[in-house]
Design a protein around this motif. Structure first.
Motif, PDB file in Angstrom:
ATOM      1  N   THR A  73       0.923  -1.228   0.099  1.00 54.23           N
ATOM      2  CA  THR A  73       0.130  -0.151   0.038  1.00 54.23           C
ATOM      3  C   THR A  73       0.731   1.311   0.287  1.00 54.23           C
ATOM      4  N   SER A  74       2.052   1.221   0.124  1.00 55.69           N
ATOM      5  CA  SER A  74       3.113   2.136   0.085  1.00 55.69           C
ATOM      6  C   SER A  74       3.403   2.361  -1.457  1.00 55.69           C
ATOM      7  N   GLN A  75       3.103   1.239  -2.243  1.00 54.28           N
ATOM      8  CA  GLN A  75       3.514   1.347  -3.691  1.00 54.28           C
ATOM      9  C   GLN A  75       2.570   2.045  -4.627  1.00 54.28           C
ATOM     10  N   ASP A  76       2.741   3.240  -5.173  1.00 49.61           N
ATOM     11  CA  ASP A  76       1.858   4.105  -5.960  1.00 49.61           C
ATOM     12  C   ASP A  76       1.547   2.976  -7.321  1.00 49.61           C
ATOM     13  N   GLY A  77       2.178   2.328  -7.699  1.00 53.18           N
ATOM     14  CA  GLY A  77       2.153   1.304  -8.946  1.00 53.18           C
ATOM     15  C   GLY A  77       1.075   0.467  -8.838  1.00 53.18           C
ATOM     16  N   LEU A  78       0.694   0.157  -7.368  1.00 53.83           N
ATOM     17  CA  LEU A  78      -0.346  -1.027  -7.194  1.00 53.83           C
ATOM     18  C   LEU A  78      -1.600  -0.603  -7.877  1.00 53.83           C
ATOM     19  N   LEU A  79      -1.875   0.583  -7.844  1.00 56.18           N
ATOM     20  CA  LEU A  79      -3.197   1.146  -8.300  1.00 56.18           C
ATOM     21  C   LEU A  79      -3.236   1.093  -9.966  1.00 56.18           C
ATOM     22  N   ASP A  80      -2.134   1.226 -10.587  1.00 50.73           N
ATOM     23  CA  ASP A  80      -2.025   1.639 -12.015  1.00 50.73           C
ATOM     24  C   ASP A  80      -2.592   0.901 -12.874  1.00 50.73           C
ATOM     25  N   GLY A  81      -2.470  -0.591 -12.680  1.00 52.91           N
ATOM     26  CA  GLY A  81      -2.975  -1.578 -13.663  1.00 52.91           C
ATOM     27  C   GLY A  81      -2.296  -2.881 -13.430  1.00 52.91           C
ATOM     28  N   SER A  82      -2.684  -3.976 -14.308  1.00 57.51           N
ATOM     29  CA  SER A  82      -2.084  -5.155 -13.938  1.00 57.51           C
ATOM     30  C   SER A  82      -0.808  -5.573 -14.066  1.00 57.51           C
ATOM     31  N   ALA A  83       0.135  -5.062 -15.052  1.00 52.19           N
ATOM     32  CA  ALA A  83       1.544  -5.119 -14.994  1.00 52.19           C
ATOM     33  C   ALA A  83       2.047  -4.650 -13.534  1.00 52.19           C
ATOM     34  N   ALA A  84       1.472  -3.042 -13.408  1.00 47.82           N
ATOM     35  CA  ALA A  84       2.288  -2.637 -12.064  1.00 47.82           C
ATOM     36  C   ALA A  84       1.748  -3.253 -10.960  1.00 47.82           C
ATOM     37  N   CYS A  85       0.680  -4.014 -10.810  1.00 52.13           N
ATOM     38  CA  CYS A  85       0.405  -4.809  -9.701  1.00 52.13           C
ATOM     39  C   CYS A  85       1.238  -6.063  -9.593  1.00 52.13           C
ATOM     40  N   GLU A  86       1.500  -6.592 -10.685  1.00 56.74           N
ATOM     41  CA  GLU A  86       2.599  -7.732 -10.671  1.00 56.74           C
ATOM     42  C   GLU A  86       3.979  -7.420 -10.147  1.00 56.74           C
ATOM     43  N   THR A  87       4.209  -6.271 -10.694  1.00 56.12           N
ATOM     44  CA  THR A  87       5.595  -5.736 -10.214  1.00 56.12           C
ATOM     45  C   THR A  87       5.735  -5.164  -8.799  1.00 56.12           C
ATOM     46  N   ALA A  88       4.526  -4.891  -8.378  1.00 59.22           N
ATOM     47  CA  ALA A  88       4.598  -4.669  -6.758  1.00 59.22           C
ATOM     48  C   ALA A  88       4.500  -5.902  -5.866  1.00 59.22           C
ATOM     49  N   LEU A  89       3.921  -7.064  -6.525  1.00 59.79           N
ATOM     50  CA  LEU A  89       3.912  -8.232  -5.798  1.00 59.79           C
ATOM     51  C   LEU A  89       5.187  -8.707  -5.825  1.00 59.79           C
ATOM     52  N   ALA A  91       8.036  -7.118  -5.789  1.00 63.43           N
ATOM     53  CA  ALA A  91       8.668  -6.070  -4.717  1.00 63.43           C
ATOM     54  C   ALA A  91       8.494  -6.490  -3.534  1.00 63.43           C
ATOM     55  N   ALA A  92       7.126  -6.871  -3.074  1.00 55.29           N
ATOM     56  CA  ALA A  92       6.834  -7.336  -1.855  1.00 55.29           C
ATOM     57  C   ALA A  92       7.515  -8.371  -1.263  1.00 55.29           C
ATOM     58  N   ASN A  93       7.584  -9.574  -2.259  1.00 53.24           N
ATOM     59  CA  ASN A  93       8.323 -10.764  -2.093  1.00 53.24           C
ATOM     60  C   ASN A  93       9.496 -10.382  -1.612  1.00 53.24           C
ATOM     61  N   GLU A  94      10.380  -9.485  -2.468  1.00 52.83           N
ATOM     62  CA  GLU A  94      12.014  -9.318  -2.087  1.00 52.83           C
ATOM     63  C   GLU A  94      11.872  -8.533  -0.646  1.00 52.83           C
ATOM     64  N   ARG A  95      10.824  -7.870  -0.399  1.00 52.79           N
ATOM     65  CA  ARG A  95      10.984  -7.031   0.597  1.00 52.79           C
ATOM     66  C   ARG A  95      10.866  -7.967   2.078  1.00 52.79           C
ATOM     67  N   PRO A 179       2.808 -14.522  -9.599  1.00 48.00           N
ATOM     68  CA  PRO A 179       1.517 -14.097  -9.277  1.00 48.00           C
ATOM     69  C   PRO A 179       0.464 -14.293 -10.183  1.00 48.00           C
ATOM     70  N   HIS A 180      -0.509 -14.422  -9.618  1.00 44.78           N
ATOM     71  CA  HIS A 180      -2.114 -14.707 -10.460  1.00 44.78           C
ATOM     72  C   HIS A 180      -2.678 -13.346 -10.388  1.00 44.78           C
ATOM     73  N   VAL A 181      -2.458 -12.656 -11.580  1.00 47.38           N
ATOM     74  CA  VAL A 181      -3.217 -11.387 -11.954  1.00 47.38           C
ATOM     75  C   VAL A 181      -4.290 -11.324 -13.156  1.00 47.38           C
ATOM     76  N   CYS A 182      -5.479 -10.862 -12.754  1.00 51.82           N
ATOM     77  CA  CYS A 182      -6.383 -10.948 -14.038  1.00 51.82           C
ATOM     78  C   CYS A 182      -7.109  -9.532 -13.873  1.00 51.82           C
ATOM     79  N   VAL A 183      -7.383  -9.100 -14.970  1.00 49.83           N
ATOM     80  CA  VAL A 183      -8.468  -8.015 -15.199  1.00 49.83           C
ATOM     81  C   VAL A 183      -9.740  -8.038 -15.542  1.00 49.83           C
ATOM     82  N   GLU A 184     -10.672  -7.594 -14.653  1.00 42.61           N
ATOM     83  CA  GLU A 184     -12.235  -8.020 -14.980  1.00 42.61           C
ATOM     84  C   GLU A 184     -12.864  -6.676 -15.120  1.00 42.61           C
TER      85      GLU A 184
END
Length: 247
Positions: A73-89, A91-95, A179-184
């Motif tokens: 929730t500190s990552q602005d990109g989480l809200l931007d789209g599916s690719a950004a969500c996957e990137t944030a996940l 990064a969270a794993n690495e964190r 990560p499993h990411v889908c757009v609905e």
């Protein structure tokens, strides 16, 4: 402008000594045992709804779930789209692995499931066995994919083995995730969503879950009924639930 009524509940349950689940809604992380269901109204977009289940049998499950939600929730990109969500996940794993700088934290891990409510779409994602559902005019649809061990000879429906095949963290050395990411399509008026940890789904099957979500009641009342049913059915785990409706 879309309006979503959201309710949430998290608790250690009837057996566990502490709550290793965590929930994020409306800018707040909830992890302490709640005495009552919390109800919120979210206006505009985008908004993130997240739920995490710290891995039982591993050290610091509560820290892992909270840290994952705080980072995401500190990552602005989480809200931007599916690719950004996957990137944030990723990064969270690495964190989480970075936080294993103390010996007592080595191996800590958590599941994650979430929804991003946008004006023109809804993004669903998960790692592990926490679940996301959508209820619309077409019925109940599971949006998440469960990363669980299937016993020999099985291959259709995941068994409730509690052996998960991937998580954020969860190993003594860094492992990559898929990560499993889908757009609905975005939620329409009357559509409902559910996020939950396995404290609910160990006790209720999808048919029961759909029956409760179909009720013409507020998200808070639906959560009360879901949790009561899970406890009466003998759930032994922490239990966390988020229910939302587009109004």
């Amino acid at each position: 402008m879309r309006i979503h009524d959201i309710a949430l509940f998290t608790h250690r349950g009837a057996v566990r000594v502490r709550n290793e689940d965590a929930v994020f809604v409306g800018g707040t992380i909830f992890q302490e045992d709640l005495r009552d269901v919390v109800a919120l109204r979210l206006t505009g977009s985008p908004h993130a709804l997240l739920i995490a289940d710290g891995m039982g049998g591993h050290p610091h499950g509560d820290l892992a779930s909270h840290a994952a939600l705080a980072f995401l929730t500190s990552q602005d990109g989480l809200l931007d789209g599916s690719a950004a969500c996957e990137t944030a996940l990723h990064a969270a794993n690495e964190r989480l692995y970075e936080l294993m700088d103390e010996p007592t934290r080595i191996g800590m891990g958590t599941t994650i499931a979430g929804l991003v409510l946008q004006e023109t779409a809804m993004i669903a994602f998960n790692v592990g066995d926490s679940r996301a559902y959508r209820l619309s005019s077409g019925g109940l649809h599971k949006l998440s994919h469960e990363d669980v061990v299937l016993p020999p000879g099985e291959g259709i429906a995941p068994a409730r083995t509690h052996g998960i095949t991937q998580a954020l963290g969860g190993s003594t050395f860094p492992l990559a995730i898929v990560p499993h990411v889908c757009v609905e399509p975005p939620l329409q008026v009357g559509d409902k969503v559910l996020l939950c940890t396995d404290g609910l789904t160990d006790a209720l099957n999808d048919t029961e879950i759909e029956t409760f979500l179909q009720l013409s009641a507020s998200p808070a009342i639906i959560i009360q009924k879901l949790v009561r049913r899970a406890i009466s059915a003998g759930t032994r785990d922490n239990i966390s639930v988020v229910v939302g409706v587009c109004v």
